[in-house]
Design a protein around this motif. Structure first.
Motif, short mmCIF file in Angstrom:
data_model
loop_
_atom_site.label_atom_id
_atom_site.label_comp_id
_atom_site.label_asym_id
_atom_site.label_seq_id
_atom_site.Cartn_x
_atom_site.Cartn_y
_atom_site.Cartn_z
N LEU A 70 25.34 138.37 -26.43
CA LEU A 70 24.26 138.47 -27.42
C LEU A 70 23.00 137.89 -26.81
O LEU A 70 22.69 136.71 -26.97
CB LEU A 70 24.61 137.70 -28.69
CG LEU A 70 25.49 138.38 -29.71
CD1 LEU A 70 25.73 137.47 -30.91
CD2 LEU A 70 24.89 139.69 -30.18
N GLU A 71 22.30 138.71 -26.10
CA GLU A 71 21.04 138.28 -25.51
C GLU A 71 19.96 139.27 -25.91
O GLU A 71 20.22 140.46 -26.10
CB GLU A 71 21.15 138.19 -23.99
CG GLU A 71 22.09 137.09 -23.55
CD GLU A 71 22.18 136.96 -22.04
OE1 GLU A 71 21.57 137.77 -21.32
OE2 GLU A 71 22.86 136.04 -21.59
N ILE A 72 18.77 138.76 -26.04
CA ILE A 72 17.64 139.63 -26.35
C ILE A 72 17.37 140.48 -25.13
O ILE A 72 17.12 139.96 -24.04
CB ILE A 72 16.41 138.78 -26.75
CG1 ILE A 72 16.72 138.01 -28.03
CG2 ILE A 72 15.17 139.66 -26.89
CD1 ILE A 72 15.70 136.97 -28.39
N VAL A 123 18.34 130.89 -22.87
CA VAL A 123 17.92 132.21 -22.37
C VAL A 123 17.24 132.99 -23.49
O VAL A 123 16.17 133.58 -23.29
CB VAL A 123 19.12 133.00 -21.80
CG1 VAL A 123 18.79 134.46 -21.61
CG2 VAL A 123 19.59 132.39 -20.49
N ASN A 124 17.86 133.00 -24.67
CA ASN A 124 17.26 133.74 -25.79
C ASN A 124 15.94 133.15 -26.23
O ASN A 124 15.00 133.88 -26.56
CB ASN A 124 18.25 133.86 -26.94
CG ASN A 124 19.29 134.93 -26.69
OD1 ASN A 124 18.98 135.98 -26.16
ND2 ASN A 124 20.52 134.64 -27.03
N ALA A 125 15.81 131.83 -26.23
CA ALA A 125 14.53 131.21 -26.59
C ALA A 125 13.46 131.59 -25.58
O ALA A 125 12.31 131.89 -25.95
CB ALA A 125 14.68 129.69 -26.68
N SER A 126 13.81 131.62 -24.29
CA SER A 126 12.81 132.01 -23.28
C SER A 126 12.44 133.48 -23.41
O SER A 126 11.29 133.86 -23.20
CB SER A 126 13.30 131.69 -21.86
OG SER A 126 14.36 132.54 -21.49
N ARG A 127 13.39 134.31 -23.82
CA ARG A 127 13.08 135.73 -24.04
C ARG A 127 12.22 135.92 -25.29
O ARG A 127 11.41 136.84 -25.35
CB ARG A 127 14.36 136.55 -24.10
CG ARG A 127 15.00 136.66 -22.74
CD ARG A 127 16.20 137.53 -22.71
NE ARG A 127 16.71 137.59 -21.34
CZ ARG A 127 17.80 138.21 -20.99
NH1 ARG A 127 18.51 138.87 -21.89
NH2 ARG A 127 18.19 138.22 -19.74
N ILE A 128 12.41 135.06 -26.25
CA ILE A 128 11.54 135.10 -27.43
C ILE A 128 10.11 134.74 -27.01
O ILE A 128 9.15 135.37 -27.45
CB ILE A 128 12.06 134.18 -28.55
CG1 ILE A 128 13.31 134.80 -29.18
CG2 ILE A 128 10.99 133.91 -29.60
CD1 ILE A 128 14.02 133.91 -30.19
N CYS A 129 9.97 133.74 -26.15
CA CYS A 129 8.63 133.39 -25.63
C CYS A 129 8.00 134.61 -24.96
O CYS A 129 6.81 134.88 -25.15
CB CYS A 129 8.73 132.25 -24.62
SG CYS A 129 8.82 130.63 -25.36
#
Length: 196
Positions: A70-72, A123-129
């Motif tokens: 489950l990754e963006i 990883v998901n927080a950095s992809r949200i950024c």
């Protein structure tokens, strides 16, 4: 005949998932878990030490893998909405997961499986950024937590959904709303970040 150690352990974990998801740590009983697994309760003690050990093993096994895959993928606000939709699909397939997340928070002093969960969340927080221009790291983490909360709320607040929603049983409608609302929230967060 040799004892199937791994099979027994798996059956106990599976029964533990069902019992702990339904009743939490305090409500679940070793006798009921063993009966559910079709195994003598002595095996619970042999493999897990006690009920606390089994509870920890169940949470570690289930929640440690919650974010696997489950990754963006699409770094746009729509990608954040689709990520929430895929998380919803996972919970729909395994409704015990949202309940175990809630029991973890209600009955433990610290999270489990931090080593396997934290990296995927980072990883998901950095992809949200990357998805939401102008959004800092802390705000991205909060947006990720909002996505998780929006998804698991349908299961963890099931009595409230019966009060609030005219059709609380429609998974397709709820999934669509989760995707649309998380996409809109990501857009709004980006606009606020750029304006700030």
């Amino acid at each position: 005949m040799a004892w199937d150690t791994e099979g027994t352990r798996t059956r106990l974990l599976d029964a533990g998932v069902r019992q702990f998801a339904a009743l939490g740590f305090a409500g679940a009983r070793i006798d009921a878990i063993a009966r559910d697994a079709g195994i003598n309760k002595e095996r619970v003690y042999r493999y897990f030490g006690d009920k606390q050990g089994l509870f920890a093993a169940v949470l570690e096994h289930e929640l440690g893998a919650f974010f696997d895959g489950l990754e963006i993928e699409d770094t746009t606000p729509e990608g954040i909405g689709e990520f929430a939709g895929r998380m919803f699909d996972r919970c729909l397939a395994r409704p015990e997961l949202p309940r175990l997340l809630v029991w973890e928070s209600l009955e433990l002093d610290a999270p489990v499986a931090v080593d396997s969960r934290e990296p995927t969340c980072a990883v998901n927080a950095s992809r949200i950024c990357a998805s939401v221009g102008g959004l800092g790291g802390a705000a991205a983490e909060h947006l990720l937590l909002s996505a998780i909360s929006v998804v698991v709320g349908w299961w963890s607040l099931s009595r409230l959904t019966e009060v609030v929603l005219s059709d609380p049983a429609s998974a397709a409608v709820r999934r669509g709303m989760v995707v649309d609302q998380m996409t809109a929230l990501a857009r709004a967060a980006g606009e606020a970040g750029r304006a700030g």
